[in-house]
Design a protein around this motif. Structure first.
Motif, PDB file in Angstrom:
ATOM      1  N   PRO A  99      11.118  -2.052 -17.651  1.00 38.17           N
ATOM      2  CA  PRO A  99      10.522  -2.971 -16.928  1.00 38.17           C
ATOM      3  C   PRO A  99      10.207  -2.471 -15.445  1.00 38.17           C
ATOM      4  O   PRO A  99       8.897  -2.796 -14.951  1.00 38.17           O
ATOM      5  N   PRO A 100      10.620  -1.481 -14.847  1.00 41.84           N
ATOM      6  CA  PRO A 100       9.905  -1.100 -13.413  1.00 41.84           C
ATOM      7  C   PRO A 100       8.686  -0.370 -13.656  1.00 41.84           C
ATOM      8  O   PRO A 100       7.811  -0.245 -12.709  1.00 41.84           O
ATOM      9  N   MET A 101       8.548   0.248 -14.755  1.00 43.81           N
ATOM     10  CA  MET A 101       7.306   1.113 -15.151  1.00 43.81           C
ATOM     11  C   MET A 101       6.169  -0.169 -15.618  1.00 43.81           C
ATOM     12  O   MET A 101       4.979   0.148 -15.393  1.00 43.81           O
ATOM     13  N   MET A 102       6.672  -1.141 -15.898  1.00 42.72           N
ATOM     14  CA  MET A 102       5.527  -2.262 -16.281  1.00 42.72           C
ATOM     15  C   MET A 102       5.157  -3.179 -15.123  1.00 42.72           C
ATOM     16  O   MET A 102       4.121  -3.543 -14.844  1.00 42.72           O
ATOM     17  N   PHE A 103       6.054  -3.629 -14.310  1.00 40.43           N
ATOM     18  CA  PHE A 103       5.795  -4.888 -13.465  1.00 40.43           C
ATOM     19  C   PHE A 103       5.826  -4.360 -12.227  1.00 40.43           C
ATOM     20  O   PHE A 103       6.846  -3.700 -11.608  1.00 40.43           O
ATOM     21  N   VAL A 104       4.699  -4.466 -11.449  1.00 38.68           N
ATOM     22  CA  VAL A 104       4.360  -3.867 -10.420  1.00 38.68           C
ATOM     23  C   VAL A 104       4.387  -4.851  -8.966  1.00 38.68           C
ATOM     24  O   VAL A 104       4.615  -6.043  -9.395  1.00 38.68           O
ATOM     25  N   ASN A 105       4.330  -3.985  -7.696  1.00 44.14           N
ATOM     26  CA  ASN A 105       4.412  -4.931  -6.680  1.00 44.14           C
ATOM     27  C   ASN A 105       3.262  -5.750  -6.336  1.00 44.14           C
ATOM     28  O   ASN A 105       2.485  -5.275  -5.273  1.00 44.14           O
ATOM     29  N   SER A 106       2.576  -6.289  -7.301  1.00 42.45           N
ATOM     30  CA  SER A 106       1.419  -7.015  -7.135  1.00 42.45           C
ATOM     31  C   SER A 106       1.513  -8.192  -6.008  1.00 42.45           C
ATOM     32  O   SER A 106       0.247  -8.570  -5.334  1.00 42.45           O
ATOM     33  N   GLY A 107       2.614  -8.603  -5.619  1.00 46.68           N
ATOM     34  CA  GLY A 107       2.721  -9.570  -4.430  1.00 46.68           C
ATOM     35  C   GLY A 107       2.773  -9.140  -3.053  1.00 46.68           C
ATOM     36  O   GLY A 107       1.875  -9.085  -2.338  1.00 46.68           O
ATOM     37  N   ASN A 108       4.170  -8.345  -2.901  1.00 41.81           N
ATOM     38  CA  ASN A 108       4.168  -7.816  -1.519  1.00 41.81           C
ATOM     39  C   ASN A 108       3.164  -6.602  -1.060  1.00 41.81           C
ATOM     40  O   ASN A 108       2.841  -6.908  -0.024  1.00 41.81           O
ATOM     41  N   MET A 109       2.657  -5.986  -1.876  1.00 40.92           N
ATOM     42  CA  MET A 109       1.873  -4.998  -1.317  1.00 40.92           C
ATOM     43  C   MET A 109       0.414  -5.195  -2.210  1.00 40.92           C
ATOM     44  O   MET A 109      -0.778  -4.994  -1.563  1.00 40.92           O
ATOM     45  N   GLY A 110       0.161  -5.679  -3.646  1.00 36.45           N
ATOM     46  CA  GLY A 110      -1.151  -5.938  -3.941  1.00 36.45           C
ATOM     47  C   GLY A 110      -1.950  -6.932  -3.426  1.00 36.45           C
ATOM     48  O   GLY A 110      -2.925  -6.405  -2.899  1.00 36.45           O
ATOM     49  N   LEU A 111      -1.514  -8.119  -3.025  1.00 35.31           N
ATOM     50  CA  LEU A 111      -2.294  -9.022  -2.336  1.00 35.31           C
ATOM     51  C   LEU A 111      -2.948  -8.452  -1.082  1.00 35.31           C
ATOM     52  O   LEU A 111      -3.935  -8.492  -1.038  1.00 35.31           O
ATOM     53  N   PRO A 112      -1.983  -8.075   0.057  1.00 38.17           N
ATOM     54  CA  PRO A 112      -2.754  -7.793   0.939  1.00 38.17           C
ATOM     55  C   PRO A 112      -3.596  -6.533   0.782  1.00 38.17           C
ATOM     56  O   PRO A 112      -4.782  -6.222   1.509  1.00 38.17           O
ATOM     57  N   LEU A 113      -3.135  -5.338   0.136  1.00 35.78           N
ATOM     58  CA  LEU A 113      -4.235  -4.386  -0.232  1.00 35.78           C
ATOM     59  C   LEU A 113      -5.322  -4.589  -0.485  1.00 35.78           C
ATOM     60  O   LEU A 113      -6.365  -4.020  -0.265  1.00 35.78           O
ATOM     61  N   MET A 114      -5.556  -5.368  -1.585  1.00 36.53           N
ATOM     62  CA  MET A 114      -6.652  -5.673  -2.104  1.00 36.53           C
ATOM     63  C   MET A 114      -7.669  -6.772  -1.477  1.00 36.53           C
ATOM     64  O   MET A 114      -8.941  -6.294  -1.219  1.00 36.53           O
ATOM     65  N   VAL A 115      -6.748  -7.418  -0.428  1.00 39.19           N
ATOM     66  CA  VAL A 115      -7.851  -8.192   0.473  1.00 39.19           C
ATOM     67  C   VAL A 115      -8.544  -7.251   1.720  1.00 39.19           C
ATOM     68  O   VAL A 115      -9.580  -7.087   1.965  1.00 39.19           O
ATOM     69  N   LEU A 116      -7.362  -6.332   2.071  1.00 36.17           N
ATOM     70  CA  LEU A 116      -8.042  -5.551   3.187  1.00 36.17           C
ATOM     71  C   LEU A 116      -8.917  -4.397   2.549  1.00 36.17           C
ATOM     72  O   LEU A 116     -10.021  -3.907   3.285  1.00 36.17           O
ATOM     73  N   ALA A 117      -8.838  -3.835   1.070  1.00 36.87           N
ATOM     74  CA  ALA A 117      -9.569  -2.853   0.687  1.00 36.87           C
ATOM     75  C   ALA A 117     -11.151  -3.575   0.264  1.00 36.87           C
ATOM     76  O   ALA A 117     -12.003  -2.886   0.474  1.00 36.87           O
TER      77      ALA A 117
END
Length: 296
Positions: A99-117
């Motif tokens: 599970p930790p290899m499949m399911f990523v931090n798409s909320g805590n890190m993914g959302l702000p990271l993609m908006v900033l990038a």
């Protein structure tokens, strides 16, 4: 390029660091810290508001994100298969490692990271990736840990309910009163900084219980994710921005929710905590690498 990447990742890790520092100072001074209510409020109010506002926006067209959503699903399945094989090779329980290899931090890190990038226009696509990852985590992720888990009431999860409600509003073309939508967006704006801050607090309270497995996961998670992202972007002929976002999605570290699920189902939570903590520290290396590969 270096300063561009630094300008993207600095706000994210600065807020995570602020949460980590706050938790450490509170602990050193003998004070307790309880983020349970803040996290509950975030996952039940602020994040659902963010998801709803993004999906009902004029810029969101569900059909245009079909291939990106499919790519995210295939990426997670591919990462899970590789992790299952490696867990058997290492003599570890697949339920702990996969599970930790499949399911990523798409909320805590993914959302702000993609908006900033990639800019504010990337938020709907980032929300699609977040929704797909969460939906699979709450379904397949739950089933992996408990084959008898009841999944029929999945719609009661606030984030999923908000997404389904937004899709229904878009489908029937219900006009929303603009001031109401502004209010929902303002509530949703609380979500991203609180997600990052709470991640920092969680990392400060985690334990280094199994460094070996954590280091293996720190490399395997983004390596397999970025490899599958590159292959799937070509296979599905994703446009440039979607391919770049998929690459960043593939580089994300394990989601904190993996630890929450491991505790709930008594699946070696100490090992999962190490996978999550060390994996998120490894993001300091792999996130800039993914951005360097995608930014022009």
């Amino acid at each position: 390029m270096f300063f561009r990447i630094l300008s993207i990742i600095f706000p994210i890790f600065a807020i995570i660091g602020a949460g980590w520092l706050y938790a450490r100072l509170r602990h050193r001074n003998g004070g307790g810290i309880d983020m349970a209510f803040a996290n509950q409020l975030n996952m039940e109010v602020f994040v659902p508001a963010l998801v709803f506002a993004a999906l009902v926006s004029k810029d969101f067209a569900l059909g245009s994100y079909r291939d990106l959503a499919l790519a995210a699903l295939l990426l997670m399945f591919g990462s899970g298969i590789v992790a299952w094989w490696l867990a058997r090779l290492l003599g570890e329980q697949p339920k702990t490692f996969v599970p930790p290899m499949m399911f990523v931090n798409s909320g805590n890190m993914g959302l702000p990271l993609m908006v900033l990038a990639f800019g504010d226009g990337a938020l709907p696509a980032a929300v699609v990736l977040f929704f797909v990852e969460n939906l699979l985590h709450y379904t397949l992720g739950t089933w992996l840990l408990d084959h008898h888990a009841r999944l029929w009431n999945l719609w009661r999860v606030p984030v999923i309910f908000a997404a389904l409600l937004a899709l229904a509003v878009k489908f029937v073309e219900v006009p929303l009163w603009p001031p109401l939508l502004v209010a929902i967006k303002l509530v949703g704006d609380v979500a991203i900084p609180l997600l990052l801050f709470s991640l920092g607090v969680r990392l400060a309270l985690s334990q280094w219980s199994d460094v070996r497995l954590g280091l293996i996961g720190m490399v395997l998670r983004p390596a397999t994710g970025m490899l599958f992202a590159a292959l799937l972007a070509r296979l599905l002929a994703l446009d440039e921005r979607d391919a770049a976002m998929l690459m960043v999605f593939g580089a994300l570290p394990p989601a904190v929710l993996n630890y929450v699920f491991a505790e709930r189902y008594h699946q070696e939570p100490a090992k999962v905590a190490s996978l999550v903590m060390i994996g998120n520290l490894g993001a300091l290396l792999f996130i800039p690498l993914a951005l360097a590969m995608t930014l022009q």
